[in-house]
Write a protein that holds these residues in place. Structure first.
Motif, mmCIF file in Angstrom:
data_model
loop_
_atom_site.group_PDB
_atom_site.id
_atom_site.type_symbol
_atom_site.label_atom_id
_atom_site.label_comp_id
_atom_site.label_asym_id
_atom_site.label_seq_id
_atom_site.Cartn_x
_atom_site.Cartn_y
_atom_site.Cartn_z
ATOM 1 N N MET A 1 17.533 23.625 63.494
ATOM 2 C CA MET A 1 18.169 24.345 62.394
ATOM 3 C C MET A 1 19.684 24.188 62.476
ATOM 4 O O MET A 1 20.266 24.225 63.561
ATOM 5 C CB MET A 1 17.806 25.828 62.454
ATOM 6 C CG MET A 1 16.322 26.115 62.291
ATOM 7 S SD MET A 1 15.724 25.752 60.624
ATOM 8 C CE MET A 1 16.580 27.006 59.677
ATOM 9 N N LYS A 2 20.317 24.003 61.318
ATOM 10 C CA LYS A 2 21.765 23.909 61.269
ATOM 11 C C LYS A 2 22.295 25.066 60.431
ATOM 12 O O LYS A 2 21.779 25.333 59.346
ATOM 13 C CB LYS A 2 22.197 22.567 60.672
ATOM 14 C CG LYS A 2 21.803 21.390 61.546
ATOM 15 C CD LYS A 2 22.159 20.072 60.905
ATOM 16 C CE LYS A 2 21.743 18.910 61.788
ATOM 17 N NZ LYS A 2 22.011 17.605 61.165
ATOM 18 N N HIS A 3 23.326 25.724 60.938
ATOM 19 C CA HIS A 3 23.827 26.940 60.318
ATOM 20 C C HIS A 3 25.271 26.714 59.880
ATOM 21 O O HIS A 3 26.148 26.513 60.715
ATOM 22 C CB HIS A 3 23.742 28.085 61.342
ATOM 23 C CG HIS A 3 24.038 29.430 60.738
ATOM 24 N ND1 HIS A 3 24.199 30.574 61.492
ATOM 25 C CD2 HIS A 3 24.201 29.817 59.450
ATOM 26 C CE1 HIS A 3 24.451 31.590 60.704
ATOM 27 N NE2 HIS A 3 24.460 31.159 59.461
ATOM 28 N N GLN A 4 25.520 26.730 58.579
ATOM 29 C CA GLN A 4 26.878 26.509 58.062
ATOM 30 C C GLN A 4 27.573 27.836 57.810
ATOM 31 O O GLN A 4 27.114 28.658 57.033
ATOM 32 C CB GLN A 4 26.826 25.707 56.757
ATOM 33 C CG GLN A 4 28.197 25.563 56.078
ATOM 34 C CD GLN A 4 28.136 24.767 54.796
ATOM 35 O OE1 GLN A 4 27.435 23.755 54.702
ATOM 36 N NE2 GLN A 4 28.871 25.216 53.778
ATOM 37 N N GLN A 5 28.696 28.035 58.474
ATOM 38 C CA GLN A 5 29.605 29.144 58.161
ATOM 39 C C GLN A 5 30.770 28.532 57.392
ATOM 40 O O GLN A 5 31.688 27.981 57.974
ATOM 41 C CB GLN A 5 30.090 29.809 59.462
ATOM 42 C CG GLN A 5 28.994 30.497 60.260
ATOM 43 C CD GLN A 5 28.602 31.841 59.652
ATOM 44 O OE1 GLN A 5 29.154 32.255 58.633
ATOM 45 N NE2 GLN A 5 27.629 32.498 60.247
ATOM 46 N N SER A 6 30.714 28.616 56.078
ATOM 47 C CA SER A 6 31.597 27.827 55.216
ATOM 48 C C SER A 6 33.082 28.043 55.491
ATOM 49 O O SER A 6 33.879 27.111 55.381
ATOM 50 C CB SER A 6 31.304 28.140 53.752
ATOM 51 O OG SER A 6 29.969 27.811 53.429
ATOM 52 N N TYR A 7 33.454 29.273 55.844
ATOM 53 C CA TYR A 7 34.885 29.560 55.983
ATOM 54 C C TYR A 7 35.283 29.909 57.415
ATOM 55 O O TYR A 7 36.341 30.461 57.662
ATOM 56 C CB TYR A 7 35.276 30.687 55.017
ATOM 57 C CG TYR A 7 34.908 30.315 53.595
ATOM 58 C CD1 TYR A 7 35.615 29.333 52.907
ATOM 59 C CD2 TYR A 7 33.818 30.893 52.964
ATOM 60 C CE1 TYR A 7 35.268 28.953 51.621
ATOM 61 C CE2 TYR A 7 33.460 30.518 51.677
ATOM 62 C CZ TYR A 7 34.187 29.553 51.007
ATOM 63 O OH TYR A 7 33.831 29.178 49.736
ATOM 64 N N ASP A 8 34.429 29.569 58.372
ATOM 65 C CA ASP A 8 34.759 29.725 59.784
ATOM 66 C C ASP A 8 34.724 28.334 60.394
ATOM 67 O O ASP A 8 33.781 27.932 61.045
ATOM 68 C CB ASP A 8 33.748 30.652 60.461
ATOM 69 C CG ASP A 8 34.070 30.885 61.934
ATOM 70 O OD1 ASP A 8 35.215 30.595 62.319
ATOM 71 O OD2 ASP A 8 33.171 31.337 62.676
ATOM 72 N N ASN A 9 35.769 27.575 60.134
ATOM 73 C CA ASN A 9 35.761 26.143 60.390
ATOM 74 C C ASN A 9 37.021 25.749 61.149
ATOM 75 O O ASN A 9 38.114 25.710 60.601
ATOM 76 C CB ASN A 9 35.682 25.411 59.030
ATOM 77 C CG ASN A 9 35.703 23.907 59.192
ATOM 78 O OD1 ASN A 9 35.556 23.385 60.296
ATOM 79 N ND2 ASN A 9 35.915 23.212 58.091
ATOM 80 N N GLU A 10 36.870 25.467 62.455
ATOM 81 C CA GLU A 10 38.030 25.182 63.294
ATOM 82 C C GLU A 10 38.762 23.907 62.884
ATOM 83 O O GLU A 10 39.986 23.825 62.934
ATOM 84 C CB GLU A 10 37.598 25.075 64.764
ATOM 85 C CG GLU A 10 37.145 26.403 65.357
ATOM 86 C CD GLU A 10 36.770 26.266 66.820
ATOM 87 O OE1 GLU A 10 36.894 25.137 67.349
ATOM 88 O OE2 GLU A 10 36.369 27.271 67.420
ATOM 89 N N THR A 11 38.021 22.891 62.469
ATOM 90 C CA THR A 11 38.658 21.614 62.127
ATOM 91 C C THR A 11 39.249 21.627 60.719
ATOM 92 O O THR A 11 40.066 20.769 60.398
ATOM 93 C CB THR A 11 37.636 20.467 62.206
ATOM 94 O OG1 THR A 11 36.660 20.641 61.167
ATOM 95 C CG2 THR A 11 36.940 20.434 63.555
ATOM 96 N N LYS A 12 38.803 22.574 59.888
ATOM 97 C CA LYS A 12 39.232 22.679 58.489
ATOM 98 C C LYS A 12 38.673 21.563 57.605
ATOM 99 O O LYS A 12 38.939 21.531 56.417
ATOM 100 C CB LYS A 12 40.766 22.712 58.363
ATOM 101 C CG LYS A 12 41.422 23.841 59.153
ATOM 102 C CD LYS A 12 40.903 25.197 58.727
ATOM 103 C CE LYS A 12 41.581 26.310 59.517
ATOM 104 N NZ LYS A 12 40.994 27.646 59.231
ATOM 105 N N ALA A 13 37.927 20.637 58.190
ATOM 106 C CA ALA A 13 37.298 19.595 57.369
ATOM 107 C C ALA A 13 36.249 20.232 56.465
ATOM 108 O O ALA A 13 35.509 21.127 56.889
ATOM 109 C CB ALA A 13 36.653 18.540 58.256
ATOM 110 N N ALA A 14 36.182 19.792 55.220
ATOM 111 C CA ALA A 14 35.177 20.313 54.295
ATOM 112 C C ALA A 14 35.041 19.355 53.124
ATOM 113 O O ALA A 14 36.007 18.697 52.722
ATOM 114 C CB ALA A 14 35.553 21.711 53.804
#
Length: 288
Positions: A1-14
């Motif tokens: 399972m992969k869990h995306q936290q859209s706005y908790d992103n250390e690299t800021k890549a999106a």
């Protein structure tokens, strides 16, 4: 399972999927404008079209193309940029990316790399037309563009015949007359709504039955991008039709073979679906 936290992103890549207006520039959201101004690069289905949009909203970010004919090589480029920590926006000519527009492959690849995919709400021709049609208000089935070849279109429409929710299609004006005539042959009395040029100056919504619309289009030519919404099936008046009922036994077998079955498997499956002995289908198929 992969869990995306859209706005908790250390690299800021999106990877941002940004809707653009389907006709009226005032439908561009504040958030969409801001994000297009802030990302590192915008990939567009048609850079010429998107450049006009960027000029109107003072967006100076660099543009690159991503469309059906270069999606493999440009997909590699997008993934490379995302892996470097860049923020990338994907837009189509008009409306929401991936709704009958390119983008599926790069989204799947980004998801596979655990890169956040952030989709913005915004303009969409299908939903805009549905809400004004008088046929909406519950479930609906969106298909988009039907196959161009009549045989392929016939097979698909037979599969859709039993769906009880409104059916939503896109069509270009120069193929609309043929498409509606074909729908009328199958679903003559069903209600239909033709919505064209949605949100634009010449927006027009035409309501009636498919037979009435086919007759209207026989006399009138329409322009602009079209959205067609067809009433769903009535279970009391339209009994369930099997997808293979218009096919001969031989053609029925061939469909299964074309979908990857061996001839032995296809004969067995055809016999099961038709409710007849396997030897009967075998005899017909091999008596060619």
């Amino acid at each position: 399972m992969k869990h995306q936290q859209s706005y908790d992103n250390e690299t800021k890549a999106a990877l941002y999927l940004v809707p653009t207006p389907i006709g009226n520039l005032e439908d561009m959201t504040y958030r969409a404008v801001r994000l297009l101004q802030e990302v590192d690069i915008i990939f567009a289905e048609d850079t010429r079209q998107t450049r006009k949009l960027c000029s109107h909203f003072d967006i100076s970010v660099s543009l690159d193309s991503y469309h059906e004919h270069n999606k493999e090589t440009k997909g590699d480029k997008i993934l490379g940029l995302l892996q470097e920590g860049r923020q990338v926006a994907l837009v189509s000519d008009a409306g929401t990316p991936l709704v009958s527009d390119p983008g599926k492959e790069v989204v799947r690849r980004a998801a596979g790399e655990n890169i956040p995919i952030i989709s913005l709400p915004g303009a969409n021709a299908a939903v805009t037309a549905l809400t004004a049609s008088g046929l909406g208000g519950g479930p609906f089935y969106f298909h988009g563009f039907l196959p161009r070849k009549k045989k392929d279109r016939q097979t698909l429409l037979e599969e859709l015949t039993t769906i009880q929710a409104p059916l939503i299609f896109y069509e270009s004006p120069h193929r609309l007359k043929e498409m509606i005539a074909h729908l009328a042959d199958i679903w003559e009395k069903r209600e239909v709504v033709l919505a064209r040029e949605m949100t634009k100056k010449y927006e027009e919504i035409i309501r009636g039955t498919l037979s009435e619309l086919a007759e209207y289009l026989h006399e009138e030519n329409v322009k602009g991008e079209c959205c067609v919404i067809v009433e769903g099936a009535d279970p009391e008046t339209e009994p369930r039709v099997q997808w293979w009922e218009t096919l001969s036994a031989v053609d029925h077998v061939q469909v299964h073979i074309d979908n990857g079955m061996s001839s032995k498997e296809a004969i067995k499956e055809t016999a099961k679906e038709r409710g007849v002995p396997k030897r009967e289908i075998y005899a017909v198929y091999h008596d060619l």
